[in-house]
Design a protein around this motif. Structure first.
Motif, mmCIF file in Angstrom:
data_model
loop_
_atom_site.group_PDB
_atom_site.id
_atom_site.type_symbol
_atom_site.label_atom_id
_atom_site.label_comp_id
_atom_site.label_asym_id
_atom_site.label_seq_id
_atom_site.Cartn_x
_atom_site.Cartn_y
_atom_site.Cartn_z
ATOM 1 N N ALA A 23 -4.138 -2.744 -10.419
ATOM 2 C CA ALA A 23 -4.409 -3.020 -11.832
ATOM 3 C C ALA A 23 -3.115 -3.062 -12.631
ATOM 4 O O ALA A 23 -2.916 -3.954 -13.476
ATOM 5 N N ALA A 24 -2.213 -2.110 -12.362
ATOM 6 C CA ALA A 24 -0.932 -2.079 -13.069
ATOM 7 C C ALA A 24 -0.106 -3.321 -12.763
ATOM 8 O O ALA A 24 0.493 -3.921 -13.659
ATOM 9 N N GLU A 25 -0.091 -3.722 -11.490
ATOM 10 C CA GLU A 25 0.665 -4.914 -11.115
ATOM 11 C C GLU A 25 0.154 -6.149 -11.856
ATOM 12 O O GLU A 25 0.943 -6.955 -12.382
ATOM 13 N N GLU A 26 -1.153 -6.301 -11.919
ATOM 14 C CA GLU A 26 -1.727 -7.467 -12.576
ATOM 15 C C GLU A 26 -1.449 -7.456 -14.078
ATOM 16 O O GLU A 26 -1.102 -8.494 -14.665
ATOM 17 N N LEU A 27 -1.557 -6.302 -14.696
ATOM 18 C CA LEU A 27 -1.292 -6.204 -16.128
ATOM 19 C C LEU A 27 0.180 -6.456 -16.443
ATOM 20 O O LEU A 27 0.507 -7.088 -17.456
ATOM 21 N N ILE A 28 1.066 -5.971 -15.577
ATOM 22 C CA ILE A 28 2.496 -6.225 -15.760
ATOM 23 C C ILE A 28 2.783 -7.714 -15.613
ATOM 24 O O ILE A 28 3.566 -8.290 -16.373
ATOM 25 N N ARG A 29 2.147 -8.336 -14.653
ATOM 26 C CA ARG A 29 2.334 -9.772 -14.437
ATOM 27 C C ARG A 29 1.861 -10.569 -15.671
ATOM 28 O O ARG A 29 2.470 -11.568 -16.046
ATOM 29 N N GLN A 30 0.794 -10.108 -16.288
ATOM 30 C CA GLN A 30 0.240 -10.814 -17.444
ATOM 31 C C GLN A 30 1.019 -10.550 -18.726
ATOM 32 O O GLN A 30 1.334 -11.481 -19.474
ATOM 33 N N ASP A 31 1.329 -9.260 -18.969
ATOM 34 C CA ASP A 31 1.845 -8.877 -20.286
ATOM 35 C C ASP A 31 3.243 -8.257 -20.279
ATOM 36 O O ASP A 31 3.800 -8.011 -21.350
ATOM 37 N N GLY A 32 3.793 -7.970 -19.082
ATOM 38 C CA GLY A 32 5.100 -7.328 -19.025
ATOM 39 C C GLY A 32 5.001 -5.812 -18.963
ATOM 40 O O GLY A 32 3.995 -5.217 -19.378
ATOM 41 N N VAL A 33 6.055 -5.194 -18.461
ATOM 42 C CA VAL A 33 6.077 -3.735 -18.290
ATOM 43 C C VAL A 33 5.926 -3.016 -19.622
ATOM 44 O O VAL A 33 5.179 -2.037 -19.740
ATOM 45 N N SER A 34 6.639 -3.481 -20.642
ATOM 46 C CA SER A 34 6.659 -2.788 -21.926
ATOM 47 C C SER A 34 5.297 -2.759 -22.613
ATOM 48 O O SER A 34 5.051 -1.926 -23.487
ATOM 49 N N ASN A 35 4.398 -3.652 -22.222
ATOM 50 C CA ASN A 35 3.082 -3.712 -22.850
ATOM 51 C C ASN A 35 1.985 -3.025 -22.042
ATOM 52 O O ASN A 35 0.818 -3.055 -22.432
ATOM 53 N N LEU A 36 2.367 -2.409 -20.928
ATOM 54 C CA LEU A 36 1.371 -1.702 -20.120
ATOM 55 C C LEU A 36 1.030 -0.373 -20.776
ATOM 56 O O LEU A 36 1.918 0.407 -21.123
ATOM 57 N N THR A 37 -0.254 -0.111 -20.957
ATOM 58 C CA THR A 37 -0.695 1.136 -21.569
ATOM 59 C C THR A 37 -1.796 1.780 -20.727
ATOM 60 O O THR A 37 -2.459 1.112 -19.931
ATOM 61 N N ILE A 38 -1.957 3.061 -20.941
ATOM 62 C CA ILE A 38 -3.026 3.782 -20.239
ATOM 63 C C ILE A 38 -4.387 3.257 -20.674
ATOM 64 O O ILE A 38 -5.325 3.182 -19.874
ATOM 65 N N ARG A 39 -4.514 2.890 -21.942
ATOM 66 C CA ARG A 39 -5.775 2.349 -22.435
ATOM 67 C C ARG A 39 -6.158 1.071 -21.681
ATOM 68 O O ARG A 39 -7.321 0.898 -21.283
ATOM 69 N N LYS A 40 -5.188 0.182 -21.470
ATOM 70 C CA LYS A 40 -5.467 -1.056 -20.733
ATOM 71 C C LYS A 40 -5.866 -0.752 -19.296
ATOM 72 O O LYS A 40 -6.781 -1.372 -18.749
ATOM 73 N N LEU A 41 -5.180 0.205 -18.686
ATOM 74 C CA LEU A 41 -5.507 0.578 -17.313
ATOM 75 C C LEU A 41 -6.911 1.164 -17.220
ATOM 76 O O LEU A 41 -7.651 0.888 -16.278
ATOM 77 N N ALA A 42 -7.274 1.963 -18.221
ATOM 78 C CA ALA A 42 -8.610 2.560 -18.241
ATOM 79 C C ALA A 42 -9.675 1.476 -18.351
ATOM 80 O O ALA A 42 -10.716 1.532 -17.689
ATOM 81 N N ASP A 43 -9.400 0.464 -19.184
ATOM 82 C CA ASP A 43 -10.359 -0.628 -19.351
ATOM 83 C C ASP A 43 -10.561 -1.402 -18.051
ATOM 84 O O ASP A 43 -11.682 -1.815 -17.722
ATOM 85 N N VAL A 44 -9.469 -1.599 -17.311
ATOM 86 C CA VAL A 44 -9.537 -2.398 -16.082
ATOM 87 C C VAL A 44 -10.130 -1.605 -14.920
ATOM 88 O O VAL A 44 -10.947 -2.118 -14.152
#
Length: 231
Positions: A35-56
Motif C-alpha cells: 500500500a505504501a509503495e503504491e501511494l508513494i508511486r501515485q503521490d510521492g513520499v512527502s504526501n504519504l500519511t497514516i490516514r491514507k494508509l488506513a484508508d487503503v
C-alpha cells in the motif's frame, strides 16, 4: 503407535499458534508495504500519511505501529521495493567482459538515472532516519518477499544484501585498486568520496526539484572521473 502425551499436544498447539501469528505478521506487513509503495508511486513520499494508509489497508495507525517503528520505517521497506527497477537495469547492462572501472561507472550511471528522478525515495533509503539499520530491514524484507531475492551474478547478490551505499562501494573499490585504476591506499577514500558526492546531489534534487536529472547526472559523472583520476 501410542498417542501424543499431554505435553506433546501442548507443544504442538503452541507451535501452531506461533505459526498462525507469524503468518498474520507477514500478511499485514506485506499489505502495508504494498500500500505504501503504491501511494508513494501515485503521490510521492512527502504526501504519504497514516490516514491514507488506513484508508487503503483498512487498519488503524495502532496496527501500523505494531509492525513498524513508525511511518519512516515503513517508507524504508517501500523504498527497497521501488529499487527493483534499478537492480534489473544493472543486471541487463553489466556484462562479464567489462572492466572493473567500466562496471563501477555504469552502476553509478544507472543508479543516477533512477535515483535522480526519485530523490525523495532514494534519499530516505540510503540517508534517511532509519538508513542505519537498512541491513536488518533488508533481511526482513527478503523474508517477506523471497521471490525478489534473485541474484544471477555475484554483483547483483552484493547489491541485494549490502544495505548502505558505502558498503557496496567498499566491495567494488578494492577491485579498482587490484586492476590498477586507483592506488590501494585510496580504496576507502574513493568509496567515501563517491557516496558523499551522491548524497549531495540527491539532497540538491530533493530540495530543488526543478533541476534536470540528466544534467545533474552528467555533472556527477564528471566528478566521478575526477575522483578516479586523482586517486
Amino acid at each position: 503407535m501410542k498417542g501424543q502425551t499431554i505435553e506433546e499436544k501442548k507443544q504442538a498447539q503452541e507451535q501452531a499458534l506461533l505459526a498462525r501469528k507469524e503468518l498474520k505478521r507477514r500478511r499485514i506487513m506485506v499489505l502495508f508495504i504494498l500500500a505504501a509503495e503504491e501511494l508513494i508511486r501515485q503521490d510521492g513520499v512527502s504526501n504519504l500519511t497514516i490516514r491514507k494508509l488506513a484508508d487503503v489497508t483498512g487498519y488503524s495507525s495502532a496496527t501500523l505501529y505494531s509492525y513498524f517503528a513508525d511511518l519512516d520505517e515503513l517508507i524504508l521497506y517501500a523504498s527497497i521495493r521501488r529499487r527493483k527497477e534499478y537492480l534489473k537495469q544493472v543486471e541487463r547492462e553489466i556484462t562479464p567482459d567489462m572492466t572493473s572501472l567500466e562496471q563501477y561507472r555504469k552502476i553509478y550511471e544507472i543508479f543516477n538515472y533512477y535515483s535522480f528522478r526519485d530523490p525523495d525515495t532514494y534519499m530516505n533509503l540510503y540517508f534517511g532516519k532509519h538508513s542505519g539499520k537498512i541491513k536488518e530491514v533488508l533481511d526482513t524484507y527478503y523474508q517477506l518477499f523471497p521471490e525478489e531475492f534473485v541474484a544471477p551474478t555475484e554483483l547483483i547478490r552484493t547489491l541485494l544484501v549490502q544495505g548502505r551505499l558505502i558498503d557496496c562501494d567498499r566491495v567494488t573499490t578494492p577491485k579498482l585498486a587490484a586492476d590498477g585504476y586507483i592506488r590501494p591506499e585510496n580504496v576507502d577514500v574513493v568509496a567515501e568520496l563517491m557516496v558523499r558526492t551522491q548524497e549531495t546531489f540527491l539532497y540538491g534534487l530533493m530540495v530543488n526539484p526543478q533541476k534536470d536529472p540528466d544534467e545533474e547526472s552528467a555533472h556527477f559523472m564528471q566528478l566521478f572521473d575526477h575522483i578516479i583520476e586523482t586517486n
